[in-house]
Design an enzyme around this catalytic site. Structure first.
Site, PDB file in Angstrom:
ATOM      1  N   HIS A  73      -7.300  -5.920   0.777  1.00  0.00           N
ATOM      2  CA  HIS A  73      -6.145  -5.037   0.588  1.00  0.00           C
ATOM      3  C   HIS A  73      -4.952  -5.504   1.420  1.00  0.00           C
ATOM      4  O   HIS A  73      -3.814  -5.339   1.012  1.00  0.00           O
ATOM      5  CB  HIS A  73      -6.562  -3.615   0.963  1.00  0.00           C
ATOM      6  N   SER A 118       0.829  -1.197   0.000  1.00  0.00           N
ATOM      7  CA  SER A 118       0.000   0.000   0.000  1.00  0.00           C
ATOM      8  C   SER A 118       0.871   1.258   0.000  1.00  0.00           C
ATOM      9  O   SER A 118       1.673   1.453  -0.921  1.00  0.00           O
ATOM     10  CB  SER A 118      -0.960  -0.042   1.188  1.00  0.00           C
ATOM     11  N   ASP A 162      -2.210  13.996  12.758  1.00  0.00           N
ATOM     12  CA  ASP A 162      -2.542  15.303  12.187  1.00  0.00           C
ATOM     13  C   ASP A 162      -1.955  15.445  10.794  1.00  0.00           C
ATOM     14  O   ASP A 162      -2.639  15.870   9.856  1.00  0.00           O
ATOM     15  CB  ASP A 162      -2.039  16.419  13.099  1.00  0.00           C
TER      16      ASP A 162
END
Length: 275
Positions: free
Chosen positions: A253, A93, A191
């Site tokens: 996945h 990924s 964040d």
């Protein structure tokens, strides 16, 4: 303007075999996600499990960029694990994109490349749009979780259950929760990853323009995953002309987690083919 300091990478070694293999994890992951695969490759392999920047025990950065991550990994490998010559690299990924950039920008470091369930395209397009939305939902759920007063991981698990009802997914995410300053905190840079999710899902064409990797490449897809499409094949083969594509049945996945035995077998077949 001062240059950003390159992050320190946390790595874990498993095994002492002749063949050297590097694992690069995906979003929300850490190197140790590949522990079972690395153990399954014993006694033939020495495996290096890498925590990528902003994940696990590796340092945080001020911005997200695939080329920068690939360059950081290359520097780490040249310093030690690949000091005696090129090594094999598997990336899943997000880590698969890092691995592809690594092979394209630093081909002297990579012998054979394995790309797990990702393509060298913008992952926010076509059928992957739903998957991107899911990652945005997961990141937002973690950011919204109030860790104040959390004293046990089970409390965090219970608090996330309504937004993330899948037990396996919650368990995967909660591996990133760690004791910190008398309470709990998240190891990944949530964040940054949330704010730059477009870059996480993107593909930096400008950083690979005119480049190809001529070594052997195994392109491994999960049968139930939307991340590799037939339309991606021309782009993949332009960058990696010696690509072999396989699909692992009944795998999502997270191919290595769903079908570990099949992944170990495929890796042995591909990586030991010319030994």
């Amino acid at each position: 303007m001062p240059q950003e300091t390159k992050p320190t990478l946390k790595t874990t070694l498993i095994g002492s075999g002749e063949h050297r293999l590097v694992f690069l994890h995906g979003l929300f992951g850490r190197g140790k996600n590949f522990t079972n695969i690395a153990k399954g490759l014993q006694p033939d392999f020495t495996c290096l499990l890498v925590d990528l920047p902003n994940h696990g025990d590796s340092a945080w950065t001020e911005s997200f960029g695939y080329a920068a991550m690939a360059d950081t990994v290359a520097e780490e490998l040249r310093r030690d694990f690949a000091a005696d010559g090129p090594v094999d690299v598997l990336g899943h990924s997000m880590g698969g994109k890092v691995a592809m950039l690594l092979a394209l920008r630093h081909p002297d470091v990579v012998r054979r490349l394995v790309v797990e369930d990702i393509a060298p395209v913008d992952s926010q397009e076509a059928d992957a749009e739903a998957s991107r939305g899911n990652f945005e939902h997961l990141l937002g759920s973690l950011k919204r979780l109030d860790l104040t007063g959390i004293t046990h991981r089970s409390q965090a698990d219970a608090a996330l259950r309504s937004e993330i009802p899948e037990d396996q997914v919650r368990g995967f995410l909660l591996q990133n929760l760690r004791h910190r300053d008398g309470g709990f905190g998240w190891q990944p840079n949530l964040d940054l990853l949330h704010d730059q999710l477009d870059d996480v899902g993107g593909w930096p064409e400008e950083d690979v323009a005119g480049r190809t990797f001529t070594g052997p490449v195994l392109w491994m897809a999960g049968e139930k995953s939307p991340y590799i499409q037939d339309a991606d094949v021309p782009v993949m083969r332009a960058l990696f002309p010696r690509t072999v594509r396989i699909t692992v049945r009944d795998a999502s996945h997270w191919v290595h987690a769903d079908r570990p035995d099949e992944v170990v077998m495929a890796l042995r077949t591909f990586l030991l083919a010319d030994r």
